[in-house]
Scaffold this active site. Structure first.
Site, PDB file in Angstrom:
ATOM      1  N   CYS A 109     -10.138  -3.346  -4.807  1.00  0.00           N
ATOM      2  CA  CYS A 109      -9.195  -4.348  -5.344  1.00  0.00           C
ATOM      3  C   CYS A 109      -9.878  -5.816  -5.471  1.00  0.00           C
ATOM      4  O   CYS A 109      -9.366  -6.434  -6.349  1.00  0.00           O
ATOM      5  CB  CYS A 109      -8.331  -4.573  -4.124  1.00  0.00           C
ATOM      6  SG  CYS A 109      -7.249  -3.034  -3.929  1.00  0.00           S
ATOM      7  N   ASN A 160       0.962  -1.141   0.021  1.00  0.00           N
ATOM      8  CA  ASN A 160       0.032  -0.106  -0.091  1.00  0.00           C
ATOM      9  C   ASN A 160       0.930   1.334   0.086  1.00  0.00           C
ATOM     10  O   ASN A 160       1.836   1.325   0.812  1.00  0.00           O
ATOM     11  CB  ASN A 160      -0.881   0.047   1.222  1.00  0.00           C
ATOM     12  CG  ASN A 160      -1.972   1.152   1.190  1.00  0.00           C
ATOM     13  OD1 ASN A 160      -1.614   2.163   1.128  1.00  0.00           O
ATOM     14  ND2 ASN A 160      -2.946   0.581   1.265  1.00  0.00           N
ATOM     15  N   GLU A 210      -2.599  -4.403  -3.737  1.00  0.00           N
ATOM     16  CA  GLU A 210      -2.920  -5.424  -4.843  1.00  0.00           C
ATOM     17  C   GLU A 210      -2.764  -4.569  -6.366  1.00  0.00           C
ATOM     18  O   GLU A 210      -2.259  -5.140  -7.108  1.00  0.00           O
ATOM     19  CB  GLU A 210      -4.494  -5.451  -4.740  1.00  0.00           C
ATOM     20  CG  GLU A 210      -4.774  -6.567  -3.541  1.00  0.00           C
ATOM     21  CD  GLU A 210      -5.329  -5.878  -2.459  1.00  0.00           C
ATOM     22  OE1 GLU A 210      -5.690  -6.387  -1.414  1.00  0.00           O
ATOM     23  OE2 GLU A 210      -4.937  -4.485  -2.251  1.00  0.00           O
ATOM     24  N   CYS A 241     -10.233  -4.847  -0.237  1.00  0.00           N
ATOM     25  CA  CYS A 241     -11.350  -4.013  -0.442  1.00  0.00           C
ATOM     26  C   CYS A 241     -12.267  -3.997  -1.654  1.00  0.00           C
ATOM     27  O   CYS A 241     -11.884  -4.968  -2.436  1.00  0.00           O
ATOM     28  CB  CYS A 241     -10.978  -2.480  -0.157  1.00  0.00           C
ATOM     29  SG  CYS A 241     -10.219  -1.831  -1.893  1.00  0.00           S
ATOM     30  N   SER A 255      -7.664  -8.774   3.807  1.00  0.00           N
ATOM     31  CA  SER A 255      -8.885  -8.928   2.950  1.00  0.00           C
ATOM     32  C   SER A 255      -8.784  -7.715   1.897  1.00  0.00           C
ATOM     33  O   SER A 255      -9.180  -6.636   2.541  1.00  0.00           O
ATOM     34  CB  SER A 255     -10.023  -9.548   3.535  1.00  0.00           C
ATOM     35  OG  SER A 255     -11.111  -9.479   2.976  1.00  0.00           O
TER      36      SER A 255
END
Length: 87
Positions: free
Chosen positions: A82, A41, A54, A79, A77
């Site tokens: 993504c 990120n 991602e 969003c 996990s």
């Protein structure tokens, strides 16, 4: 000892944290375990809300004709944004 897929994503998350960012990592592999691209990120670092882990991994993997034989591994996990990209 071989590095697992999740370890690659985890290492990316640590890298993001060390840069002062949000500690989420991702990695895109072929089903046989070949690393295509890994990222983390970068929303804080690049002041860009679209640079999730991602998307960073996909960008670093480069273009492909198709993705059915690929596996995305993430440390969180995905969003909705993504999830759509991975799908």
């Amino acid at each position: 000892m071989a590095t697992t897929m999740l370890e690659v994503a985890y290492d990316e998350a640590l890298l993001g944290l060390s840069e002062g960012g949000i500690p989420v990592g991702a990695a895109l592999f072929t089903r046989d375990g070949t690393l295509l691209g890994a990222g983390h990120n970068r929303r804080v670092q690049e002041d860009d809300a679209s640079v999730h882990a991602e998307t960073d991994a996909f960008r670093k993997a480069g273009r492909r004709r198709d993705y059915p034989e690929c596996v995305m591994v993430t440390t969180l996990s995905p969003c909705w944004y993504c999830s759509g990209l991975v799908r």
